[in-house]
Design a protein around this motif. Sequence first.
Motif, PDB file in Angstrom:
ATOM      1  N   ASN A  67      -5.246  36.441   9.637  1.00 25.70           N
ATOM      2  CA  ASN A  67      -5.192  36.373  11.102  1.00 25.70           C
ATOM      3  C   ASN A  67      -6.177  37.377  11.694  1.00 25.70           C
ATOM      4  OD1 ASN A  67      -3.122  34.410  11.210  1.00 25.70           O
ATOM      5  ND2 ASN A  67      -1.581  35.997  10.819  1.00 25.70           N
ATOM      6  N   ASN A  68      -6.697  37.046  12.869  1.00 26.47           N
ATOM      7  CA  ASN A  68      -7.656  37.918  13.568  1.00 26.47           C
ATOM      8  C   ASN A  68      -8.879  38.227  12.709  1.00 26.47           C
ATOM      9  OD1 ASN A  68      -8.387  39.315  15.923  1.00 26.47           O
ATOM     10  ND2 ASN A  68      -7.630  41.263  15.111  1.00 26.47           N
ATOM     11  N   ALA A  69      -9.228  37.283  11.833  1.00 32.91           N
ATOM     12  CA  ALA A  69     -10.328  37.511  10.886  1.00 32.91           C
ATOM     13  C   ALA A  69     -11.668  37.683  11.593  1.00 32.91           C
ATOM     14  CB  ALA A  69     -10.410  36.353   9.897  1.00 32.91           C
ATOM     15  N   GLY A  70     -11.879  36.968  12.689  1.00 39.88           N
ATOM     16  CA  GLY A  70     -13.148  37.068  13.394  1.00 39.88           C
ATOM     17  C   GLY A  70     -13.421  38.474  13.898  1.00 39.88           C
ATOM     18  N   ASN A  71     -12.439  39.061  14.570  1.00 41.98           N
ATOM     19  CA  ASN A  71     -12.604  40.425  15.095  1.00 41.98           C
ATOM     20  C   ASN A  71     -12.669  41.449  13.970  1.00 41.98           C
ATOM     21  OD1 ASN A  71     -12.605  39.619  17.810  1.00 41.98           O
ATOM     22  ND2 ASN A  71     -10.364  39.684  17.924  1.00 41.98           N
ATOM     23  N   ARG A  72     -11.894  41.229  12.917  1.00 40.83           N
ATOM     24  CA  ARG A  72     -11.910  42.161  11.786  1.00 40.83           C
ATOM     25  C   ARG A  72     -13.261  42.138  11.077  1.00 40.83           C
ATOM     26  NH1 ARG A  72      -6.760  40.666   8.331  1.00 40.83           N
ATOM     27  NH2 ARG A  72      -7.529  42.398   7.044  1.00 40.83           N
ATOM     28  N   LEU A  73     -13.862  40.968  11.006  1.00 44.33           N
ATOM     29  CA  LEU A  73     -15.182  40.862  10.384  1.00 44.33           C
ATOM     30  C   LEU A  73     -16.220  41.619  11.205  1.00 44.33           C
ATOM     31  CD1 LEU A  73     -17.134  39.685   8.272  1.00 44.33           C
ATOM     32  CD2 LEU A  73     -17.313  37.636   9.719  1.00 44.33           C
ATOM     33  N   ILE A  74     -16.192  41.442  12.510  1.00 47.67           N
ATOM     34  CA  ILE A  74     -17.139  42.142  13.387  1.00 47.67           C
ATOM     35  C   ILE A  74     -16.977  43.653  13.252  1.00 47.67           C
ATOM     36  CG2 ILE A  74     -17.759  42.565  15.799  1.00 47.67           C
ATOM     37  CD1 ILE A  74     -16.918  39.631  16.355  1.00 47.67           C
ATOM     38  N   ALA A  75     -15.722  44.115  13.225  1.00 53.07           N
ATOM     39  CA  ALA A  75     -15.458  45.551  13.090  1.00 53.07           C
ATOM     40  C   ALA A  75     -15.992  46.082  11.759  1.00 53.07           C
ATOM     41  CB  ALA A  75     -13.959  45.817  13.205  1.00 53.07           C
ATOM     42  N   ALA A  76     -15.790  45.315  10.685  1.00 57.17           N
ATOM     43  CA  ALA A  76     -16.254  45.758   9.361  1.00 57.17           C
ATOM     44  C   ALA A  76     -17.771  45.816   9.304  1.00 57.17           C
ATOM     45  CB  ALA A  76     -15.719  44.815   8.292  1.00 57.17           C
ATOM     46  N   LEU A  77     -18.433  44.804   9.842  1.00 55.00           N
ATOM     47  CA  LEU A  77     -19.896  44.751   9.769  1.00 55.00           C
ATOM     48  C   LEU A  77     -20.561  45.844  10.609  1.00 55.00           C
ATOM     49  CD1 LEU A  77     -20.521  40.886   9.897  1.00 55.00           C
ATOM     50  CD2 LEU A  77     -20.752  42.399   7.930  1.00 55.00           C
ATOM     51  N   SER A  78     -19.801  46.432  11.508  1.00 56.80           N
ATOM     52  CA  SER A  78     -20.367  47.526  12.314  1.00 56.80           C
ATOM     53  C   SER A  78     -20.370  48.856  11.560  1.00 56.80           C
ATOM     54  CB  SER A  78     -19.574  47.682  13.613  1.00 56.80           C
ATOM     55  OG  SER A  78     -18.246  48.115  13.343  1.00 56.80           O
ATOM     56  N   LEU A  79     -19.690  48.892  10.410  1.00 57.67           N
ATOM     57  CA  LEU A  79     -19.632  50.123   9.605  1.00 57.67           C
ATOM     58  C   LEU A  79     -20.813  50.194   8.645  1.00 57.67           C
ATOM     59  CD1 LEU A  79     -15.834  50.004   8.715  1.00 57.67           C
ATOM     60  CD2 LEU A  79     -16.925  51.419  10.471  1.00 57.67           C
ATOM     61  N   PRO A  80     -21.405  51.371   8.478  1.00 57.45           N
ATOM     62  CA  PRO A  80     -22.586  51.513   7.606  1.00 57.45           C
ATOM     63  C   PRO A  80     -22.350  51.041   6.179  1.00 57.45           C
ATOM     64  CG  PRO A  80     -22.324  53.467   8.962  1.00 57.45           C
ATOM     65  CD  PRO A  80     -21.095  52.639   9.175  1.00 57.45           C
ATOM     66  N   ARG A  81     -21.133  51.228   5.656  1.00 57.95           N
ATOM     67  CA  ARG A  81     -20.901  50.872   4.251  1.00 57.95           C
ATOM     68  C   ARG A  81     -21.003  49.370   3.992  1.00 57.95           C
ATOM     69  NH1 ARG A  81     -15.788  52.825   5.906  1.00 57.95           N
ATOM     70  NH2 ARG A  81     -14.161  51.228   6.097  1.00 57.95           N
ATOM     71  N   TYR A  82     -20.894  48.542   5.039  1.00 60.17           N
ATOM     72  CA  TYR A  82     -20.989  47.092   4.859  1.00 60.17           C
ATOM     73  C   TYR A  82     -22.380  46.544   5.182  1.00 60.17           C
ATOM     74  CZ  TYR A  82     -15.960  46.724   4.160  1.00 60.17           C
ATOM     75  OH  TYR A  82     -14.689  46.840   3.649  1.00 60.17           O
ATOM     76  N   HIS A  83     -23.357  47.406   5.281  1.00 56.58           N
ATOM     77  CA  HIS A  83     -24.704  46.941   5.589  1.00 56.58           C
ATOM     78  C   HIS A  83     -25.394  46.307   4.386  1.00 56.58           C
ATOM     79  CE1 HIS A  83     -25.365  49.468   9.497  1.00 56.58           C
ATOM     80  NE2 HIS A  83     -24.342  48.647   9.565  1.00 56.58           N
ATOM     81  N   TYR A  84     -24.701  46.283   3.241  1.00 58.16           N
ATOM     82  CA  TYR A  84     -25.269  45.667   2.041  1.00 58.16           C
ATOM     83  C   TYR A  84     -24.390  44.518   1.550  1.00 58.16           C
ATOM     84  CZ  TYR A  84     -27.857  50.059   2.105  1.00 58.16           C
ATOM     85  OH  TYR A  84     -28.636  51.117   2.480  1.00 58.16           O
TER      86      TYR A  84
END
Length: 355
Positions: A67-84
Motif C-alpha cells: 500500500n502507498n507504494a507510489g509515495n514510498r518509491l518517490i521517498a526512497a529514490l530521493s535518498l542518496p543510497r538509492y541513486h544506484y
Amino acid sequence: MEVITTTEAKYVIWCRETVPKVFKLVCSTLPFSHKDLVSLLFVSPWLHRTLASCQPLWQLLNFRESNNAGNRLIAALSLPRYHYVKQINLEFAPDVDDTHLILIKDKCFDSLGRLESLNLNGCRKISDTGIEAITSCCPQLKTFSIYWNVRVTDTGLIHTVRNCKHIVDLNISGCKNISDGGLQFVAENYPELESLNLTRCIKLTDNGLKQLLHKCLSLQSLNLYALSSFTDESYKKISLLAHLRFLDLCGAQNLSDDGLFSISKCKYLVSLNLTWCVRVTDEGIISIAKGCTSLEFLSLFGITGVTDKCLEALSKSCSTKITTLDVNGCIGIKRRSREELLQLFPHLECFKVHS
C-alpha cells in the motif's frame, strides 16, 4: 571527568569498528529484504554509515503488493543510497498511477539512470502517459513488464521502445490494446530481444507476428498463450528462431501438423506447451519428437487427435530429457502406471494422464 573502563572501551570499539566490518564482509551475500535493511539502519550510527555506503545492498526496491507504494518509491529514490538502484518491483501495488511516475521523472530523474529492471505488473491505473514518463528516466532498462494493463496502447509501447534501447526481456501479457503497429515497432528496434510475452494480446494478427519473427531472431522465449487468431502462415515462421528454448502455444486453435513440422526445426527447444491445440495429430508430435530432442517439458493437454504412436516417438528421441509430460485429456493415449511411464521416460518427474 568520566572514566571509561577497559570493558566499555572494547565495547565501543566493537560497535564502531568490528560490527561494521563484519557487515561489510557479509552484506554482499546475505539475502536481506528491503524491510530488513531499513530496520538495520537504526541499530547504530556506525552500522548506518557502513550499510548506506554499500551500493550493492540498495540496488533493489521491492514494493510488491504494498500500500502507498507510489509515495514510498518517490521517498526512497530521493535518498542518496538509492541513486544506484537497478531493480524496481511494483507488481500489484494498487495505488501506483501516472501521477507518481510523472513525479519521479520531475524529482528523481537522475536516480534511475542505472535501472535495468522495472516490474509494473498489475498496476492497472497506469496509462501511456505514465509509461512515457517513467521510461524516459531509465535508458539502461533491460527488463520491462507491464502485465494485465488495458490502458496501455501502442503509444505507450512506442514510447518505451524509443526511450529504452537495450530491452531484451519484454512482457506485455494482457495488454489487450496493443496491436500490430506496436509489435512492428518492437520488431524494428529490438533485434536482440530474447524474451517476449504476448499472452492475450488479442488485437495481434499474422501480419504483426510475422514481422516480429523475421526481425527478432535472438528470441529464446516466446509466449503466445491464449491467442487463437494466428494461423500456420505465421506459426511456420517460428522456425526462423534458431535459439528458441521456450514456446507457449496454449490455445492455438489454428495450429496444424504443418505448422509443427516447421517448429520442429527449433532444435534447442526445451519447453513446449501445446495445450488445447486441437488440430494437432500424431504426425505433428512425431515431427517434434524427431527435431526437438532437447525437450524437457511437453504439454499435449486436451489434444484428442494424438495416440500412443506419438508417445513411442517421444520415447525414442527424447526419453533422456523429458521430465514433465501432460497427456491429460488425450483420449487416444492409454492410461499407464507410473512404472510403465518410467520405462518410456526414465527421468520423468511430473506427469498427468487422463482419468
